[in-house]
Design a protein around this motif. Structure first.
Motif, mmCIF file in Angstrom:
data_model
loop_
_atom_site.group_PDB
_atom_site.id
_atom_site.type_symbol
_atom_site.label_atom_id
_atom_site.label_comp_id
_atom_site.label_asym_id
_atom_site.label_seq_id
_atom_site.Cartn_x
_atom_site.Cartn_y
_atom_site.Cartn_z
ATOM 1 N N GLN A 30 0.803 -1.224 0.000
ATOM 2 C CA GLN A 30 0.000 0.000 0.000
ATOM 3 C C GLN A 30 0.837 1.275 0.000
ATOM 4 O OE1 GLN A 30 -3.136 -0.054 2.881
ATOM 5 N NE2 GLN A 30 -3.760 -2.107 2.343
ATOM 6 N N GLU A 111 -8.125 8.635 4.943
ATOM 7 C CA GLU A 111 -8.761 8.273 3.672
ATOM 8 C C GLU A 111 -7.879 7.273 2.923
ATOM 9 O OE1 GLU A 111 -11.913 8.181 1.311
ATOM 10 O OE2 GLU A 111 -11.861 9.622 2.950
ATOM 11 N N ARG A 112 -6.583 7.477 2.981
ATOM 12 C CA ARG A 112 -5.626 6.628 2.263
ATOM 13 C C ARG A 112 -5.231 5.384 3.056
ATOM 14 N NH1 ARG A 112 -3.147 3.453 -0.122
ATOM 15 N NH2 ARG A 112 -1.158 3.659 -1.179
ATOM 16 N N TRP A 113 -5.027 5.522 4.371
ATOM 17 C CA TRP A 113 -4.407 4.466 5.160
ATOM 18 C C TRP A 113 -5.284 3.867 6.263
ATOM 19 C CZ3 TRP A 113 -0.058 2.863 3.067
ATOM 20 C CH2 TRP A 113 0.695 3.757 2.301
ATOM 21 N N ALA A 114 -6.551 4.224 6.343
ATOM 22 C CA ALA A 114 -7.398 3.741 7.449
ATOM 23 C C ALA A 114 -7.413 2.219 7.552
ATOM 24 C CB ALA A 114 -8.821 4.262 7.307
ATOM 25 N N SER A 115 -7.319 1.541 6.436
ATOM 26 C CA SER A 115 -7.391 0.079 6.487
ATOM 27 C C SER A 115 -6.278 -0.534 7.327
ATOM 28 C CB SER A 115 -7.365 -0.507 5.075
ATOM 29 O OG SER A 115 -6.138 -0.213 4.432
ATOM 30 N N VAL A 116 -5.145 0.142 7.443
ATOM 31 C CA VAL A 116 -4.026 -0.406 8.225
ATOM 32 C C VAL A 116 -3.678 0.416 9.463
ATOM 33 C CG1 VAL A 116 -2.977 -1.671 6.318
ATOM 34 C CG2 VAL A 116 -2.338 0.704 6.695
ATOM 35 N N THR A 117 -4.257 1.606 9.616
ATOM 36 C CA THR A 117 -3.845 2.444 10.752
ATOM 37 C C THR A 117 -4.986 2.927 11.649
ATOM 38 O OG1 THR A 117 -3.954 4.513 9.492
ATOM 39 C CG2 THR A 117 -1.840 3.330 9.487
ATOM 40 N N LYS A 118 -6.241 2.742 11.260
ATOM 41 C CA LYS A 118 -7.328 3.341 12.049
ATOM 42 C C LYS A 118 -7.355 2.857 13.489
ATOM 43 C CE LYS A 118 -10.902 0.187 10.475
ATOM 44 N NZ LYS A 118 -12.084 0.051 9.669
ATOM 45 N N SER A 119 -6.928 1.626 13.745
ATOM 46 C CA SER A 119 -6.940 1.132 15.122
ATOM 47 C C SER A 119 -5.966 1.909 16.013
ATOM 48 C CB SER A 119 -6.601 -0.360 15.159
ATOM 49 O OG SER A 119 -5.283 -0.582 14.700
ATOM 50 N N TRP A 125 -14.339 5.455 12.016
ATOM 51 C CA TRP A 125 -14.061 5.774 10.612
ATOM 52 C C TRP A 125 -15.078 5.041 9.773
ATOM 53 C CZ3 TRP A 125 -11.598 9.502 8.395
ATOM 54 C CH2 TRP A 125 -11.378 9.451 7.028
ATOM 55 N N PRO A 126 -15.725 5.700 8.818
ATOM 56 C CA PRO A 126 -15.297 6.893 8.110
ATOM 57 C C PRO A 126 -15.945 8.197 8.571
ATOM 58 C CG PRO A 126 -16.938 5.769 6.785
ATOM 59 C CD PRO A 126 -16.744 4.948 8.043
#
Length: 149
Positions: A30, A111-119, A125-126
């Protein structure tokens, strides 16, 4: 609120080490890159995977886990290296963002990295609320960077 540091647990350390190997091989999960910065105490080069992000024509580094060792080292050194495979580039910190400057960068980052960093951020999110954004911005170092050429 002061910046905090969320120390990585064993699974995160193993994942970061694995991602570092993959990035050294030239594969970028990513768009991640390997940041190498001189340690502020040891003087030794330290490396960690990061997610550089371009936003409105400017490049940023965002620290989802807070005031980590790499953020403190980058603050002290003022410059570092980003690497993807054999391609290396020297960068320097142009500016560390003040809390009031952070919300649009944070939202673009998520928006770009939530899949790997939101935790790491601990916000819904969103659709994060304004209070969540303000809280996260206060604890999240963000740097505007540029290539040294």
């Amino acid at each position: 609120m002061a910046a905090e540091y969320k120390k990585p647990n064993l699974p995160v350390r193993v994942m970061n080490a694995s991602i570092g190997v993959v990035i050294r091989l030239g594969l970028s999960p990513q768009g991640g890159q390997l940041l190498t910065v001189r340690g502020r105490k040891s003087g030794k080069d330290m490396s960690t995977p990061v997610n550089p992000m371009a936003f409105e024509g400017v490049e940023y580094l965002v620290a989802p886990r807070g005031d980590t060792h790499w953020t403190r080292n980058l603050r002290a050194a003022g410059e570092a290296q980003l690497r993807l495979g054999r391609k290396k580039r020297r960068i320097r910190v142009v500016h560390e963002l003040a809390d009031a400057e952070k919300p649009p960068v944070l939202l673009a980052y998520l928006e770009r990295w939530a899949s790997v960093t939101k935790s790491h951020f601990g916000i819904p999110w969103p659709n994060p609320g304004e209070a969540d954004i303000t809280r996260v911005c206060a604890r999240t170092p963000m740097f505007r960077i540029e290539d040294l050429g």
